[in-house]
Design a protein around this motif. Structure first.
Motif, PDB file in Angstrom:
ATOM      1  N   GLU A  86      81.991  72.323 -23.691  1.00 43.10           N
ATOM      2  CA  GLU A  86      82.708  71.508 -22.750  1.00 43.10           C
ATOM      3  C   GLU A  86      82.854  71.965 -21.403  1.00 43.10           C
ATOM      4  N   LEU A  87      81.867  72.790 -21.071  1.00 41.96           N
ATOM      5  CA  LEU A  87      82.137  73.421 -19.577  1.00 41.96           C
ATOM      6  C   LEU A  87      82.064  72.319 -18.732  1.00 41.96           C
ATOM      7  N   ARG A  88      83.055  72.202 -17.824  1.00 39.53           N
ATOM      8  CA  ARG A  88      82.966  71.178 -16.786  1.00 39.53           C
ATOM      9  C   ARG A  88      83.560  71.498 -15.461  1.00 39.53           C
ATOM     10  N   TRP A  89      82.697  71.141 -14.494  1.00 45.04           N
ATOM     11  CA  TRP A  89      82.987  71.507 -13.048  1.00 45.04           C
ATOM     12  C   TRP A  89      83.622  70.467 -12.449  1.00 45.04           C
ATOM     13  N   VAL A  90      84.732  70.344 -12.274  1.00 46.02           N
ATOM     14  CA  VAL A  90      85.456  69.110 -12.022  1.00 46.02           C
ATOM     15  C   VAL A  90      85.439  68.818 -10.522  1.00 46.02           C
ATOM     16  N   LYS A  91      85.481  69.696  -9.517  1.00 41.64           N
ATOM     17  CA  LYS A  91      85.861  69.787  -8.263  1.00 41.64           C
ATOM     18  C   LYS A  91      85.176  70.952  -7.772  1.00 41.64           C
ATOM     19  N   PRO A  92      84.541  70.977  -6.326  1.00 40.94           N
ATOM     20  CA  PRO A  92      83.822  72.114  -5.687  1.00 40.94           C
ATOM     21  C   PRO A  92      84.875  73.161  -5.332  1.00 40.94           C
ATOM     22  N   VAL A  93      84.621  74.139  -5.421  1.00 43.13           N
ATOM     23  CA  VAL A  93      85.434  75.412  -4.990  1.00 43.13           C
ATOM     24  C   VAL A  93      84.714  76.051  -3.786  1.00 43.13           C
ATOM     25  N   TYR A  94      85.378  76.273  -2.918  1.00 42.91           N
ATOM     26  CA  TYR A  94      85.094  76.607  -1.277  1.00 42.91           C
ATOM     27  C   TYR A  94      85.709  77.695  -0.840  1.00 42.91           C
ATOM     28  N   PRO A  95      84.951  78.653  -0.014  1.00 36.22           N
ATOM     29  CA  PRO A  95      85.430  79.725   0.516  1.00 36.22           C
ATOM     30  C   PRO A  95      86.960  79.475   1.030  1.00 36.22           C
ATOM     31  N   GLY A  96      87.918  80.177   0.628  1.00 39.98           N
ATOM     32  CA  GLY A  96      89.465  80.059   1.247  1.00 39.98           C
ATOM     33  C   GLY A  96      89.988  79.507   0.080  1.00 39.98           C
ATOM     34  N   ASP A  97      89.414  79.121  -0.805  1.00 38.76           N
ATOM     35  CA  ASP A  97      90.270  78.820  -2.120  1.00 38.76           C
ATOM     36  C   ASP A  97      91.157  79.894  -2.672  1.00 38.76           C
ATOM     37  N   THR A  98      92.083  79.662  -3.401  1.00 41.50           N
ATOM     38  CA  THR A  98      92.542  80.585  -4.363  1.00 41.50           C
ATOM     39  C   THR A  98      92.662  80.251  -5.674  1.00 41.50           C
ATOM     40  N   LEU A  99      91.973  80.575  -6.660  1.00 40.12           N
ATOM     41  CA  LEU A  99      92.062  79.968  -8.161  1.00 40.12           C
ATOM     42  C   LEU A  99      93.209  80.794  -8.984  1.00 40.12           C
ATOM     43  N   ARG A 100      93.456  80.028 -10.006  1.00 34.26           N
ATOM     44  CA  ARG A 100      94.176  80.697 -11.195  1.00 34.26           C
ATOM     45  C   ARG A 100      93.697  79.823 -12.439  1.00 34.26           C
ATOM     46  N   CYS A 101      94.199  80.204 -13.395  1.00 32.97           N
ATOM     47  CA  CYS A 101      94.077  79.652 -14.963  1.00 32.97           C
ATOM     48  C   CYS A 101      95.105  79.215 -15.729  1.00 32.97           C
ATOM     49  N   GLU A 102      94.986  78.588 -16.443  1.00 31.37           N
ATOM     50  CA  GLU A 102      95.975  78.110 -17.439  1.00 31.37           C
ATOM     51  C   GLU A 102      95.079  77.942 -18.873  1.00 31.37           C
ATOM     52  N   SER A 103      95.694  78.546 -20.059  1.00 30.21           N
ATOM     53  CA  SER A 103      94.766  78.581 -21.353  1.00 30.21           C
ATOM     54  C   SER A 103      95.783  78.256 -22.378  1.00 30.21           C
TER      55      SER A 103
END
Length: 152
Positions: A86-103
């Motif tokens: 169930e891998l889903r790319w929901v929204k584009p990721v752009y240069p300048g974004d900062t990512l974080r995770c929840e599991s």
């Protein structure tokens, strides 16, 4: 060391911090996903992305980097993974974004054929700096048991 027996179903873990750079987006795309909207500003501007965006596979790789850092930090007795669902790319990721995770640990069970190993099922969600979901997946993981003869 954190073993199978230490992991609690339903537990939510927040982790990671990844600054997405233009250079890395282009470098990854050149090597692994050379589509114009990952490589060229003008080409990207003419698409629904509106500007240069990271490959979904790059987003997955950045997520893996944050995941491994978290597992090493928690000293989990991880043994790899047999796959992702169930891998889903929901929204584009752009240069300048900062990512974080929840599991969230959805379920766990002892392996029937390998008693020294437990099987985990997690749902991971990746967010940008605006707390917008950009990617999600469910993954299986393998982790060592402290007591191979134990029961749940």
């Amino acid at each position: 060391m954190q073993y199978y027996e230490d992991l609690v179903v339903g537990k939510l873990t927040r982790f990671g911090h990844y600054d997405v750079t233009r250079e890395e987006v282009i470098e990854f795309a050149r090597k692994y996903d050379p589509q114009a909207f990952h490589l060229d500003d003008d080409a990207a501007a003419a698409t629904h992305f509106g500007r240069l965006s990271a490959s979904g596979w790059h987003t997955a790789a950045m997520t893996m980097s944050m995941t491994v850092a978290n597992l090493l930090g928690s000293k989990q007795a991880g043994l790899g993974s047999p796959g992702v669902d169930e891998l889903r790319w929901v929204k584009p990721v752009y240069p300048g974004d900062t990512l974080r995770c929840e599991s969230t640990l959805l379920e766990k069970r002892r392996s029937k054929s390998r008693p020294e190993m437990g099987i985990l099922r997690n749902e991971t969600r990746v967010y940008n700096q605006h707390d917008e979901l950009v990617m999600s997946f469910k993954a299986l993981g393998m982790v060592a048991t402290r007591d191979p003869a134990g029961t749940d």
